[in-house]
Motif scaffolding. Structure first.
Motif, PDB file in Angstrom:
ATOM      1  N   PHE A  22       0.831  -1.196   0.000  1.00 51.03           N
ATOM      2  CA  PHE A  22       0.000   0.000   0.000  1.00 51.03           C
ATOM      3  C   PHE A  22       0.873   1.256   0.000  1.00 51.03           C
ATOM      4  CE2 PHE A  22      -2.083   3.447   2.276  1.00 51.03           C
ATOM      5  CZ  PHE A  22      -3.339   3.510   1.683  1.00 51.03           C
ATOM      6  N   HIS A  23       1.846   1.284   0.884  1.00 50.15           N
ATOM      7  CA  HIS A  23       2.711   2.462   0.972  1.00 50.15           C
ATOM      8  C   HIS A  23       3.580   2.614  -0.278  1.00 50.15           C
ATOM      9  CE1 HIS A  23       1.322   3.138   4.978  1.00 50.15           C
ATOM     10  NE2 HIS A  23       1.791   1.980   5.414  1.00 50.15           N
ATOM     11  N   ASP A  24       4.023   1.499  -0.860  1.00 57.48           N
ATOM     12  CA  ASP A  24       4.792   1.572  -2.099  1.00 57.48           C
ATOM     13  C   ASP A  24       3.934   2.129  -3.236  1.00 57.48           C
ATOM     14  OD1 ASP A  24       6.974   0.582  -0.783  1.00 57.48           O
ATOM     15  OD2 ASP A  24       6.829  -1.447  -1.598  1.00 57.48           O
ATOM     16  N   LEU A  25       2.654   1.788  -3.243  1.00 54.98           N
ATOM     17  CA  LEU A  25       1.727   2.322  -4.237  1.00 54.98           C
ATOM     18  C   LEU A  25       1.524   3.825  -4.037  1.00 54.98           C
ATOM     19  CD1 LEU A  25      -0.428   1.777  -6.504  1.00 54.98           C
ATOM     20  CD2 LEU A  25      -2.072   1.466  -4.636  1.00 54.98           C
ATOM     21  N   VAL A  26       1.229   4.206  -2.810  1.00 59.38           N
ATOM     22  CA  VAL A  26       0.936   5.609  -2.509  1.00 59.38           C
ATOM     23  C   VAL A  26       2.138   6.498  -2.815  1.00 59.38           C
ATOM     24  CG1 VAL A  26       0.419   7.209  -0.615  1.00 59.38           C
ATOM     25  CG2 VAL A  26      -0.890   5.095  -0.863  1.00 59.38           C
ATOM     26  N   ASP A  27       3.331   5.993  -2.607  1.00 53.83           N
ATOM     27  CA  ASP A  27       4.535   6.785  -2.855  1.00 53.83           C
ATOM     28  C   ASP A  27       4.667   7.218  -4.318  1.00 53.83           C
ATOM     29  OD1 ASP A  27       5.362   6.764  -0.240  1.00 53.83           O
ATOM     30  OD2 ASP A  27       6.828   5.152  -0.503  1.00 53.83           O
ATOM     31  N   ARG A  28       4.008   6.517  -5.228  1.00 55.89           N
ATOM     32  CA  ARG A  28       4.115   6.831  -6.657  1.00 55.89           C
ATOM     33  C   ARG A  28       2.944   7.683  -7.162  1.00 55.89           C
ATOM     34  NH1 ARG A  28       8.348   6.974  -9.366  1.00 55.89           N
ATOM     35  NH2 ARG A  28       7.272   6.370 -11.279  1.00 55.89           N
ATOM     36  N   ILE A  29       2.016   8.048  -6.284  1.00 58.37           N
ATOM     37  CA  ILE A  29       0.865   8.850  -6.701  1.00 58.37           C
ATOM     38  C   ILE A  29       1.277  10.315  -6.780  1.00 58.37           C
ATOM     39  CG2 ILE A  29      -1.448   9.633  -6.049  1.00 58.37           C
ATOM     40  CD1 ILE A  29      -1.856   6.880  -4.750  1.00 58.37           C
ATOM     41  N   PRO A  30       1.064  10.948  -7.929  1.00 59.53           N
ATOM     42  CA  PRO A  30       1.513  12.335  -8.091  1.00 59.53           C
ATOM     43  C   PRO A  30       0.523  13.341  -7.504  1.00 59.53           C
ATOM     44  CG  PRO A  30       0.496  11.579 -10.113  1.00 59.53           C
ATOM     45  CD  PRO A  30       0.490  10.394  -9.167  1.00 59.53           C
ATOM     46  N   GLY A  31       1.012  14.564  -7.288  1.00 54.06           N
ATOM     47  CA  GLY A  31       0.147  15.668  -6.934  1.00 54.06           C
ATOM     48  C   GLY A  31      -0.367  15.637  -5.511  1.00 54.06           C
ATOM     49  N   HIS A 242      16.010 -18.703   9.909  1.00 57.91           N
ATOM     50  CA  HIS A 242      15.588 -17.309  10.057  1.00 57.91           C
ATOM     51  C   HIS A 242      14.095 -17.119   9.846  1.00 57.91           C
ATOM     52  CE1 HIS A 242      17.059 -18.012   5.919  1.00 57.91           C
ATOM     53  NE2 HIS A 242      15.969 -17.341   5.570  1.00 57.91           N
ATOM     54  N   GLY A 243      13.351 -18.198   9.704  1.00 59.37           N
ATOM     55  CA  GLY A 243      11.901 -18.110   9.516  1.00 59.37           C
ATOM     56  C   GLY A 243      11.471 -18.799   8.232  1.00 59.37           C
ATOM     57  N   THR A 244      10.195 -18.681   7.906  1.00 56.84           N
ATOM     58  CA  THR A 244       9.646 -19.279   6.691  1.00 56.84           C
ATOM     59  C   THR A 244       9.471 -18.180   5.651  1.00 56.84           C
ATOM     60  OG1 THR A 244       8.481 -20.992   7.933  1.00 56.84           O
ATOM     61  CG2 THR A 244       7.702 -20.534   5.700  1.00 56.84           C
ATOM     62  N   VAL A 245      10.069 -18.366   4.486  1.00 54.96           N
ATOM     63  CA  VAL A 245      10.051 -17.335   3.443  1.00 54.96           C
ATOM     64  C   VAL A 245       8.868 -17.577   2.509  1.00 54.96           C
ATOM     65  CG1 VAL A 245      11.311 -16.274   1.546  1.00 54.96           C
ATOM     66  CG2 VAL A 245      12.549 -17.068   3.587  1.00 54.96           C
ATOM     67  N   LEU A 246       8.046 -16.542   2.359  1.00 55.68           N
ATOM     68  CA  LEU A 246       6.908 -16.577   1.446  1.00 55.68           C
ATOM     69  C   LEU A 246       7.122 -15.530   0.351  1.00 55.68           C
ATOM     70  CD1 LEU A 246       4.013 -17.486   0.650  1.00 55.68           C
ATOM     71  CD2 LEU A 246       3.164 -15.669   2.175  1.00 55.68           C
ATOM     72  N   PRO A 247       7.579 -15.933  -0.847  1.00 57.34           N
ATOM     73  CA  PRO A 247       7.676 -14.967  -1.942  1.00 57.34           C
ATOM     74  C   PRO A 247       6.275 -14.509  -2.349  1.00 57.34           C
ATOM     75  CG  PRO A 247       8.990 -16.938  -2.386  1.00 57.34           C
ATOM     76  CD  PRO A 247       8.078 -17.258  -1.244  1.00 57.34           C
ATOM     77  N   TYR A 248       6.101 -13.214  -2.496  1.00 59.21           N
ATOM     78  CA  TYR A 248       4.770 -12.680  -2.772  1.00 59.21           C
ATOM     79  C   TYR A 248       4.865 -11.609  -3.850  1.00 59.21           C
ATOM     80  CZ  TYR A 248      -0.132 -11.996  -1.595  1.00 59.21           C
ATOM     81  OH  TYR A 248      -1.513 -11.976  -1.624  1.00 59.21           O
ATOM     82  N   ARG A 249       4.389 -11.931  -5.047  1.00 60.53           N
ATOM     83  CA  ARG A 249       4.394 -10.993  -6.178  1.00 60.53           C
ATOM     84  C   ARG A 249       3.179 -10.077  -6.099  1.00 60.53           C
ATOM     85  NH1 ARG A 249       2.220 -11.894 -11.834  1.00 60.53           N
ATOM     86  NH2 ARG A 249       3.279 -10.384 -13.196  1.00 60.53           N
ATOM     87  N   ARG A 250       3.413  -8.788  -6.323  1.00 57.06           N
ATOM     88  CA  ARG A 250       2.342  -7.797  -6.328  1.00 57.06           C
ATOM     89  C   ARG A 250       2.407  -6.991  -7.630  1.00 57.06           C
ATOM     90  NH1 ARG A 250      -1.220  -7.684  -1.602  1.00 57.06           N
ATOM     91  NH2 ARG A 250      -0.017  -8.609   0.103  1.00 57.06           N
TER      92      ARG A 250
END
Length: 260
Positions: A22-31, A242-250
């Motif tokens: 969500f934050h990665d999306l919002v960072d690219r919103i102009p204006g 180090h934990g269980t790795v879940l690759p997650y494509r968005r």
């Protein structure tokens, strides 16, 4: 998601991982938008952060889950939230906002691409339609679920349950460019490190498993199904030191209507 009860507490167990796109999306919103609608806002935890980015904007969150909206209103009383259906929503209902936002919701709407012209055409010049959807439906978390759902044991109960679906980034780009928008489309794979016992199952309990669980009303059947699915996930996503790795494509799309 029609007919499916959402559990805000389970969803928020992985709030950090779920909110990062969500934050990665919002960072690219102009204006500087003045009027924002967040479609499929869930429990409102990410929606409420928009008041920090654009403190002067009017902000409305809409979700079809009464449970999610109750949680959003309780936790974020300064923001306007209401129950509503994305499939029938029109921008005119909220005064034609200059930012229409949706985070990890459109995948649950069959044929959601057909809604994009309605929303894009209603944007003012310089207005933006921005959304993010999962792009991991070919990953073991989902292919194993599909195989299990259609297996002889569960086919009669689960074969027809709702399945999410999305387009590829280039398809969204082409469609929205044809509607008169400047389009920024991209994809990211997050390598999420999850902790605890059966962590990928715990992740899926918050979202992807909701339709199946809604169909399995018998507690014994539900426990049997979850145990079988959990075993498959534990094998596909083995624990590491180090934990269980879940690759997650968005998949991300920011489409801004061209100024005349």
């Amino acid at each position: 998601m029609t007919g499916t009860t959402w559990d805000p507490a389970q969803y928020l167990r992985h709030a950090d991982h779920r909110s990062r796109p969500f934050h990665d999306l919002v960072d690219r919103i102009p204006g500087t938008p003045a009027d924002i609608v967040d479609l499929g806002c869930g429990p409102g935890n990410t929606t409420a952060t928009l008041t920090d980015r654009w403190p002067g904007a009017a902000l409305t969150g809409i979700d079809n889950s009464p449970e999610m909206i109750d949680k959003a209103r309780a936790d974020h009383p300064a923001v306007s939230f209401r129950v509503g259906d994305i499939t029938t929503w029109t921008p005119e209902e909220d005064g034609n906002p200059d930012l229409i936002l949706s985070n990890a919701a459109l995948q649950w709407i069959p044929g959601h691409a057909e809604l994009l012209p309605r929303w894009a055409d209603a944007l003012p010049a310089g207005g933006t339609l921005a959304f993010q959807v999962p792009g991991n439906f070919g990953a073991p978390s989902h292919t194993l679920l599909a195989e299990l759902r259609t297996s002889p044991r569960w086919n009669g109960r689960l074969a027809g349950t709702q399945k999410p679906a999305v387009l590829e980034p280039d398809d969204y780009l082409a469609r929205l460019s044809a509607l008169g928008c400047t389009v920024d489309a991209w994809e990211t794979t997050y390598y999420q490190t999850l902790q605890g016992a059966h962590p990928v199952l715990d992740w899926m309990l918050g979202t992807g498993l909701r339709p199946a669980l809604a169909a399995l009303t018998d507690a014994g059947e539900r426990a049997e199904f979850l145990a079988e699915y959990s075993d498959l996930l534990d094998h596909a996503y083995p624990a590491t030191p180090h934990g269980t790795v879940l690759p997650y494509r968005r998949i991300f799309v920011v489409a801004t209507r061209k100024k005349q």
